[in-house]
Design a protein around this motif. Structure first.
Motif, PDB file in Angstrom:
ATOM      1  N   ILE A   1       0.861  -1.184   0.000  1.00  0.00           N
ATOM      2  CA  ILE A   1       0.000   0.000   0.000  1.00  0.00           C
ATOM      3  C   ILE A   1       0.894   1.230   0.000  1.00  0.00           C
ATOM      4  CG2 ILE A   1      -0.270   0.158   2.529  1.00  0.00           C
ATOM      5  CD1 ILE A   1      -3.270   0.957   1.851  1.00  0.00           C
ATOM      6  N   LEU A   2       0.558   2.182  -0.829  1.00  0.00           N
ATOM      7  CA  LEU A   2       1.331   3.403  -0.990  1.00  0.00           C
ATOM      8  C   LEU A   2       0.802   4.451  -0.012  1.00  0.00           C
ATOM      9  CD1 LEU A   2       3.434   5.028  -2.641  1.00  0.00           C
ATOM     10  CD2 LEU A   2       1.605   5.509  -4.289  1.00  0.00           C
ATOM     11  N   LEU A   3       1.706   5.051   0.747  1.00  0.00           N
ATOM     12  CA  LEU A   3       1.331   6.048   1.750  1.00  0.00           C
ATOM     13  C   LEU A   3       1.958   7.393   1.390  1.00  0.00           C
ATOM     14  CD1 LEU A   3       0.054   6.795   4.500  1.00  0.00           C
ATOM     15  CD2 LEU A   3       2.103   5.889   5.613  1.00  0.00           C
ATOM     16  N   ASP A   4       1.128   8.424   1.304  1.00  0.00           N
ATOM     17  CA  ASP A   4       1.589   9.777   0.984  1.00  0.00           C
ATOM     18  C   ASP A   4       2.357   9.805  -0.336  1.00  0.00           C
ATOM     19  OD1 ASP A   4       1.778  12.548   1.471  1.00  0.00           O
ATOM     20  OD2 ASP A   4       3.783  12.337   2.320  1.00  0.00           O
ATOM     21  N   GLY A   5       1.796   9.154  -1.330  1.00  0.00           N
ATOM     22  CA  GLY A   5       2.397   9.162  -2.661  1.00  0.00           C
ATOM     23  C   GLY A   5       1.301   9.017  -3.708  1.00  0.00           C
ATOM     24  N   TRP A   6       1.641   9.305  -4.955  1.00  0.00           N
ATOM     25  CA  TRP A   6       0.646   9.265  -6.030  1.00  0.00           C
ATOM     26  C   TRP A   6       1.327   8.944  -7.345  1.00  0.00           C
ATOM     27  CZ3 TRP A   6      -4.713  10.452  -6.105  1.00  0.00           C
ATOM     28  CH2 TRP A   6      -5.276  10.581  -7.385  1.00  0.00           C
ATOM     29  N   SER A   7       0.717   8.045  -8.082  1.00  0.00           N
ATOM     30  CA  SER A   7       1.177   7.753  -9.436  1.00  0.00           C
ATOM     31  C   SER A   7       0.030   8.002 -10.405  1.00  0.00           C
ATOM     32  CB  SER A   7       1.640   6.291  -9.545  1.00  0.00           C
ATOM     33  OG  SER A   7       1.869   5.941 -10.901  1.00  0.00           O
ATOM     34  N   ASP A   8       0.317   8.724 -11.472  1.00  0.00           N
ATOM     35  CA  ASP A   8      -0.697   8.968 -12.502  1.00  0.00           C
ATOM     36  C   ASP A   8      -0.792   7.812 -13.497  1.00  0.00           C
ATOM     37  OD1 ASP A   8      -1.621  11.546 -11.706  1.00  0.00           O
ATOM     38  OD2 ASP A   8       0.214  12.431 -12.475  1.00  0.00           O
ATOM     39  N   ARG A   9       0.277   7.020 -13.604  1.00  0.00           N
ATOM     40  CA  ARG A   9       0.324   5.965 -14.624  1.00  0.00           C
ATOM     41  C   ARG A   9       0.016   4.580 -14.072  1.00  0.00           C
ATOM     42  NH1 ARG A   9       5.209   8.552 -16.781  1.00  0.00           N
ATOM     43  NH2 ARG A   9       6.480   6.861 -15.963  1.00  0.00           N
ATOM     44  N   HIS A  10       0.324   4.353 -12.810  1.00  0.00           N
ATOM     45  CA  HIS A  10       0.165   3.020 -12.236  1.00  0.00           C
ATOM     46  C   HIS A  10      -0.830   3.051 -11.075  1.00  0.00           C
ATOM     47  CE1 HIS A  10       3.577   1.972 -14.682  1.00  0.00           C
ATOM     48  NE2 HIS A  10       4.349   2.836 -14.055  1.00  0.00           N
ATOM     49  N   PHE A  11      -1.513   1.932 -10.892  1.00  0.00           N
ATOM     50  CA  PHE A  11      -2.534   1.862  -9.848  1.00  0.00           C
ATOM     51  C   PHE A  11      -2.033   1.055  -8.653  1.00  0.00           C
ATOM     52  CE2 PHE A  11      -5.188   2.378 -13.748  1.00  0.00           C
ATOM     53  CZ  PHE A  11      -5.639   3.660 -13.451  1.00  0.00           C
ATOM     54  N   PHE A  12      -2.014   1.713  -7.510  1.00  0.00           N
ATOM     55  CA  PHE A  12      -1.674   1.078  -6.241  1.00  0.00           C
ATOM     56  C   PHE A  12      -2.776   1.391  -5.241  1.00  0.00           C
ATOM     57  CE2 PHE A  12       2.458   1.833  -8.188  1.00  0.00           C
ATOM     58  CZ  PHE A  12       3.172   0.682  -7.887  1.00  0.00           C
ATOM     59  N   ASN A  13      -3.013   0.467  -4.313  1.00  0.00           N
ATOM     60  CA  ASN A  13      -3.793   0.847  -3.152  1.00  0.00           C
ATOM     61  C   ASN A  13      -3.023   1.945  -2.432  1.00  0.00           C
ATOM     62  OD1 ASN A  13      -6.050  -0.942  -3.310  1.00  0.00           O
ATOM     63  ND2 ASN A  13      -4.712  -2.624  -2.703  1.00  0.00           N
ATOM     64  N   SER A  14      -3.702   3.043  -2.111  1.00  0.00           N
ATOM     65  CA  SER A  14      -2.993   4.214  -1.600  1.00  0.00           C
ATOM     66  C   SER A  14      -3.785   4.928  -0.513  1.00  0.00           C
ATOM     67  CB  SER A  14      -2.729   5.226  -2.726  1.00  0.00           C
ATOM     68  OG  SER A  14      -2.169   4.614  -3.861  1.00  0.00           O
ATOM     69  N   VAL A  15      -3.050   5.556   0.399  1.00  0.00           N
ATOM     70  CA  VAL A  15      -3.624   6.482   1.374  1.00  0.00           C
ATOM     71  C   VAL A  15      -2.816   7.764   1.261  1.00  0.00           C
ATOM     72  CG1 VAL A  15      -4.047   6.985   3.809  1.00  0.00           C
ATOM     73  CG2 VAL A  15      -4.382   4.657   2.952  1.00  0.00           C
ATOM     74  N   LEU A  16      -3.475   8.861   0.940  1.00  0.00           N
ATOM     75  CA  LEU A  16      -2.759  10.106   0.726  1.00  0.00           C
ATOM     76  C   LEU A  16      -3.581  11.297   1.207  1.00  0.00           C
ATOM     77  CD1 LEU A  16      -3.119  11.192  -2.945  1.00  0.00           C
ATOM     78  CD2 LEU A  16      -3.956   8.963  -2.228  1.00  0.00           C
ATOM     79  N   ILE A  17      -2.934  12.443   1.246  1.00  0.00           N
ATOM     80  CA  ILE A  17      -3.588  13.683   1.662  1.00  0.00           C
ATOM     81  C   ILE A  17      -4.449  14.202   0.514  1.00  0.00           C
ATOM     82  CG2 ILE A  17      -3.188  16.049   2.476  1.00  0.00           C
ATOM     83  CD1 ILE A  17      -0.317  15.053   3.257  1.00  0.00           C
ATOM     84  N   SER A  18      -5.573  14.791   0.871  1.00  0.00           N
ATOM     85  CA  SER A  18      -6.412  15.447  -0.131  1.00  0.00           C
ATOM     86  C   SER A  18      -5.765  16.797  -0.477  1.00  0.00           C
ATOM     87  CB  SER A  18      -7.826  15.652   0.435  1.00  0.00           C
ATOM     88  OG  SER A  18      -8.654  16.263  -0.519  1.00  0.00           O
ATOM     89  N   ASN A  19      -4.700  16.742  -1.262  1.00  0.00           N
ATOM     90  CA  ASN A  19      -3.865  17.924  -1.500  1.00  0.00           C
ATOM     91  C   ASN A  19      -4.576  19.041  -2.256  1.00  0.00           C
ATOM     92  OD1 ASN A  19      -1.102  17.257  -0.430  1.00  0.00           O
ATOM     93  ND2 ASN A  19      -1.374  15.483  -1.764  1.00  0.00           N
ATOM     94  N   THR A  20      -5.195  18.692  -3.364  1.00  0.00           N
ATOM     95  CA  THR A  20      -5.811  19.726  -4.195  1.00  0.00           C
ATOM     96  C   THR A  20      -6.973  20.404  -3.474  1.00  0.00           C
ATOM     97  OG1 THR A  20      -5.159  18.569  -6.214  1.00  0.00           O
ATOM     98  CG2 THR A  20      -6.930  20.179  -6.410  1.00  0.00           C
ATOM     99  N   ASP A  21      -7.867  19.619  -2.907  1.00  0.00           N
ATOM    100  CA  ASP A  21      -9.021  20.191  -2.208  1.00  0.00           C
ATOM    101  C   ASP A  21      -8.587  21.047  -1.022  1.00  0.00           C
ATOM    102  OD1 ASP A  21     -10.652  18.919  -3.987  1.00  0.00           O
ATOM    103  OD2 ASP A  21     -11.185  17.274  -2.657  1.00  0.00           O
ATOM    104  N   SER A  22      -7.521  20.636  -0.346  1.00  0.00           N
ATOM    105  CA  SER A  22      -7.034  21.391   0.807  1.00  0.00           C
ATOM    106  C   SER A  22      -6.445  22.731   0.377  1.00  0.00           C
ATOM    107  CB  SER A  22      -5.981  20.577   1.558  1.00  0.00           C
ATOM    108  OG  SER A  22      -6.526  19.353   2.004  1.00  0.00           O
ATOM    109  N   ALA A  23      -5.724  22.740  -0.744  1.00  0.00           N
ATOM    110  CA  ALA A  23      -5.183  23.993  -1.260  1.00  0.00           C
ATOM    111  C   ALA A  23      -6.305  24.916  -1.731  1.00  0.00           C
ATOM    112  CB  ALA A  23      -4.205  23.718  -2.398  1.00  0.00           C
ATOM    113  N   VAL A  24      -7.356  24.329  -2.278  1.00  0.00           N
ATOM    114  CA  VAL A  24      -8.538  25.112  -2.652  1.00  0.00           C
ATOM    115  C   VAL A  24      -9.100  25.833  -1.428  1.00  0.00           C
ATOM    116  CG1 VAL A  24     -10.974  24.903  -3.338  1.00  0.00           C
ATOM    117  CG2 VAL A  24      -9.198  23.791  -4.695  1.00  0.00           C
ATOM    118  N   LYS A  25      -9.182  25.110  -0.320  1.00  0.00           N
ATOM    119  CA  LYS A  25      -9.696  25.682   0.919  1.00  0.00           C
ATOM    120  C   LYS A  25      -8.845  26.874   1.368  1.00  0.00           C
ATOM    121  CE  LYS A  25     -10.960  22.534   3.771  1.00  0.00           C
ATOM    122  NZ  LYS A  25     -10.956  21.475   4.823  1.00  0.00           N
TER     123      LYS A  25
END
Length: 332
Positions: free
Chosen positions: A141-165
């Motif tokens: 499981i990927l923690l605090d990371g993001w891949s646009d090309r590959h799919f992993f089970n992941s837990v990450l911060i809602s970065n974009t929505d938080s910056a919007v706020k």
């Protein structure tokens, strides 16, 4: 139909004993033989009946500019350890540095250990770094990371929505000239925070002016030095800055104050992460609170669920944040 060792032996041409030793990661099987056997086993859908004994927390290091000495990650690690202990798992820590000579061998060793499940701290990972992890023999499981090309089970911060706020808060406070203090190491989290800021400005018919963008280092000292260089050549400042994270914001604040700017009277600043230093800075830093320990705990729980039942779909779980209003933003 259950895949047998005999079937794998027939397809690979290796003896059942060699196949068994390779599948159980015993010594005496050379690497190329082992890789061929494991690849065939995966293609056939072979699964061992071994129980997972430990959580392997893999800390990926590209250059250390984010994770070294970071006040963010100890809380994440604490969450992983706490949840693993609650569920009866031992936690082992593995540091992998992409610049080490034995990097590839170390990755293969970690991902072939079927007695462990892997929590991969992907904060510093770039898109090209994910490829080796696609061939894991164990659960990842990927923690605090993001891949646009590959799919992993992941837990990450809602970065974009938080910056919007954060950007909407600045607009609510009357700011129309909004700048951006960006880290020079563009991790995925920073890129998606920038997207959030740009989204709000675009929605309001505004744009991020190039002269309002300060590119600085990602440690307090390098952010301080980078902000000084920006101030040396910047004739005009926005009324407010959004910074990629608190570490960058605190370094930039120090430079601004040294150059005679008062915060928030002359310029306002918002950070991201809610690290402890921000609460005691002068003035206290307005920021985005990230549930760091909870992210670590959630990653282990999701990993345990994946171990209990056949994987049908992969999920990226974005953990929401809270806005923390302090004293570094004024109303215009």
């Amino acid at each position: 139909m259950k895949v047998s060792i005999k079937k794998i032996s027939e397809l690979t041409g290796f003896s059942p004993a060699t196949v068994s030793n390779a599948l159980n990661h015993k010594k005496g099987v050379n690497r190329e033989t082992s890789k061929k056997i494991l690849k065939t086993a995966v293609e056939l859908g072979y699964r061992t009946e071994e129980k997972i004994k430990k959580i392997c927390f893999v800390i990926f290091r590209r250059n250390g500019l984010i994770i070294d000495d970071s006040p963010f990650h100890p809380a994440v690690i604490e969450g992983v350890e706490h949840q693993a202990k609650e569920m009866g798992f031992e936690t082992v820590f593995c540091h992998v540095d992409i610049n080490d000579l034995g990097y590839q061998d170390r990755i293969e060793e970690i991902l072939a250990d079927t007695e462990s499940a892997v929590v991969l701290l992907g904060t510093e990972m770039m898109e090209e770094d994910f490829e080796p992890f696609l061939c894991a023999q164990n659960k990842v499981i990927l923690l605090d990371g993001w891949s646009d090309r590959h799919f992993f089970n992941s837990v990450l911060i809602s970065n974009t929505d938080s910056a919007v706020k954060a950007a909407e808060y600045l607009l609510h406070k009357g700011h129309r000239d909004i700048g951006y203090i960006q880290g020079d190491f563009r991790i995925q989290a920073f890129k998606y925070r920038e997207i959030g800021l740009q989204r709000v400005l675009s929605r309001e018919g505004m744009s991020l002016k190039p002269e309002y963008v300060a590119t600085v280092g990602t440690r307090i000292e390098t952010a301080y030095e980078g902000m000084k260089r920006y101030l040396d050549k910047s004739p005009e400042l926005p009324t407010a800055f959004f910074a990629d994270n608190d570490t960058i914001a605190i370094g930039a604040m120090r430079a601004l104050e040294e150059y005679g700017y008062n915060i928030p009277e002359d310029v306002s600043i918002i950070g991201f992460d809610n690290i402890s230093f921000g609460a005691i800075s002068d003035p206290p830093l307005t920021t985005i609170n990230v549930y760091k320990q909870e992210m670590g705990e959630l990653a282990v729980r999701q990993l345990a669920l994946a171990m209990e039942e056949p994987e049908k779909v992969k999920m990226k779980i974005q953990v929401c944040t809270d806005f923390v209003e302090r004293g570094s933003v004024r109303e215009v």
